[in-house]
Design an enzyme around this catalytic site. Structure first.
Site, mmCIF file in Angstrom:
data_model
loop_
_atom_site.group_PDB
_atom_site.id
_atom_site.type_symbol
_atom_site.label_atom_id
_atom_site.label_comp_id
_atom_site.label_asym_id
_atom_site.label_seq_id
_atom_site.Cartn_x
_atom_site.Cartn_y
_atom_site.Cartn_z
ATOM 1 N N SER A 1 0.814 -1.215 0.000
ATOM 2 C CA SER A 1 0.000 0.000 0.000
ATOM 3 C C SER A 1 0.847 1.263 0.000
ATOM 4 C CB SER A 1 -0.925 0.014 1.221
ATOM 5 O OG SER A 1 -0.161 -0.060 2.421
ATOM 6 N N HIS B 1 -2.334 -2.780 -6.228
ATOM 7 C CA HIS B 1 -2.837 -2.535 -4.880
ATOM 8 C C HIS B 1 -4.350 -2.680 -4.830
ATOM 9 C CE1 HIS B 1 -3.533 0.475 -1.379
ATOM 10 N NE2 HIS B 1 -3.517 -0.767 -0.937
ATOM 11 N N GLU C 1 -5.148 0.077 -7.661
ATOM 12 C CA GLU C 1 -4.078 0.956 -8.117
ATOM 13 C C GLU C 1 -2.994 0.102 -8.785
ATOM 14 O OE1 GLU C 1 -3.987 4.697 -5.028
ATOM 15 O OE2 GLU C 1 -3.156 2.803 -4.318
ATOM 16 N N ASN D 1 -3.683 6.450 -0.437
ATOM 17 C CA ASN D 1 -3.104 6.604 0.894
ATOM 18 C C ASN D 1 -2.373 7.932 1.060
ATOM 19 O OD1 ASN D 1 -4.131 4.231 1.837
ATOM 20 N ND2 ASN D 1 -2.271 3.045 1.502
#
Length: 282
Positions: A119, A140, A152, A190
Site C-alpha cells: 500500500s 494494490h 491501483e 493513501n
C-alpha cells in the site's frame, strides 16, 4: 501476455480476498503460504465467504463449486513456477518483500509478471531485487478485495509498458476499476487519505472534540460511510502507523508524521478491530 494462472503469496485477509476475486473471474489460482495449514485456512476462509454469498442468493451453488475448483493451496513456493502472474501480499516489510521477490525470480518461469500488493512501499526496490525488473509492478487491491472496486496499478521506473498494460487488463477482467499511478509513497489513495486520518488523531489528542463527535462530524458533514478513527481501527493501527512512517520518510511532510497517540496505542498492542481494541472496543 494473457494472464490465466495467478499465484497469491501471503496468508492474510488480503491474500484470500484477491484469490476470491481472481477465481471468480475465471483464473486458476494457486495460494501459497509458508505452512500448509495456513494455506488451507485461506481456502476455508474463501469457502466461508462464498457460502455467505450463496445463502444471500448472490451466487449459485454451481458457481461456488466452480470457483473453489479453480483454487489450490500449497506451502511449496515451487508450485508457483507456472503462474503467469504472482501477487505477493505478505507483511509490509521491505526486506521481507525483497527476499521474497528474489526467491520468486528464481522459481517462476521467465514470462511471469511479479506484483506486490503493497500500500505504500517503493515498488522499484522489489523490482531491482530480481533479474526481471521490467516485469515487476504494484497491484494494490483495497480491503475487502471482493467488495472494493478500485485497484491501483503502480508503475516503477523499471516496468515495461507491456507489463503495466497486462496487469491493468487483468484488474479490469476481474471486474475492478484500475487506475495507473507512478511509484511514489502512498500512491494516490493513501497519500491523500492518511494526512486526514492522522490529523483526526491529533484533533482527538488536542481535545478539540470527542472520538464519537469527530467520527459523527465526518460522516454527517462529508457523507463519509465511516469516521476517521473507526476507519483507522478497520485498517489496523499498526498498518496505519507503518504507512505514515513510509510517507514521512519519503516526503518529510509534517502531516505524515504519526500522531503520538497512534504510536502509544500500537505499543500497547491496541491495533483496532483485529486485536479487539483500538480507538474503539470490539
Amino acid at each position: 501476455m494473457a494472464i490465466q494462472t495467478v499465484g497469491i503469496v501471503g496468508s492474510g485477509i488480503m491474500g484470500s480476498g484477491i484469490a476470491e476475486v481472481a477465481a471468480k473471474a475465471g483464473h486458476t489460482v494457486v495460494l501459497r503460504s509458508r505452512k500448509q495449514e495456513t494455506a488451507q485456512a485461506m481456502v476455508a476462509g474463501l469457502e466461508k465467504s462464498l457460502a455467505k454469498q450463496v445463502d444471500k442468493g448472490r451466487l449459485s451453488p454451481e458457481d461456488r463449486d466452480a470457483v473453489l475448483g479453480r483454487v489450490s493451496a500449497t506451502d511449496h513456493i515451487g508450485d508457483l513456477a507456472g503462474c503467469d502472474l504472482v501477487i505477493e501480499s505478505v507483511v509490509e516489510d521491505l526486506e521481507v518483500k525483497r527476499a521474497l521477490f528474489a526467491e520468486l525470480d528464481d522459481v517462476c518461469k521467465a514470462e511471469t509478471i511479479l506484483a506486490t500488493n503493497t500500500s505504500t512501499l517503493p515498488v522499484v526496490e522489489m523490482a531491482v531485487a530480481t533479474r526481471r525488473p521490467d516485469q515487476v509492478v504494484g497491484v494494490h487491491f483495497f480491503n475487502p478485495a471482493p467488495m472494493m472496486s478500485l485497484v491501483e496499478v503502480i508503475a516503477p521506473l523499471t516496468a515495461s509498458e507491456a507489463t503495466v498494460e497486462a496487469v491493468t487488463a487483468f484488474a479490469s477482467a476481474c471486474g475492478k476499476d484500475p487506475v495507473q499511478v507512478k511509484d511514489r509513497a502512498g500512491f494516490i489513495v493513501n497519500a491523500l487519505l492518511f494526512p486526514y486520518l492522522n490529523n483526526a488523531v491529533r484533533m482527538l489528542e488536542n481535545g478539540t472534540a470527542s472520538r464519537d463527535d469527530i467520527d459523527a462530524a465526518m460522516k454527517g458533514g462529508c457523507n463519509f460511510p465511516m469516521g476517521p478513527l473507526a476507519l483507522l481501527d478497520l485498517v489496523g493501527l499498526d498498518t496505519s502507523l507503518s504507512i505514515l512512517e513510509a510517507l514521512y520518510a519519503e516526503f518529510a511532510d509534517p502531516n505524515y508524521s504519526p500522531a503520538p497517540a497512534l504510536r502509544r496505542l500500537v505499543a500497547a498492542g491496541h491495533l483496532g478491530r483485529k486485536s479487539g481494541q483500538g480507538f474503539y472496543e470490539y
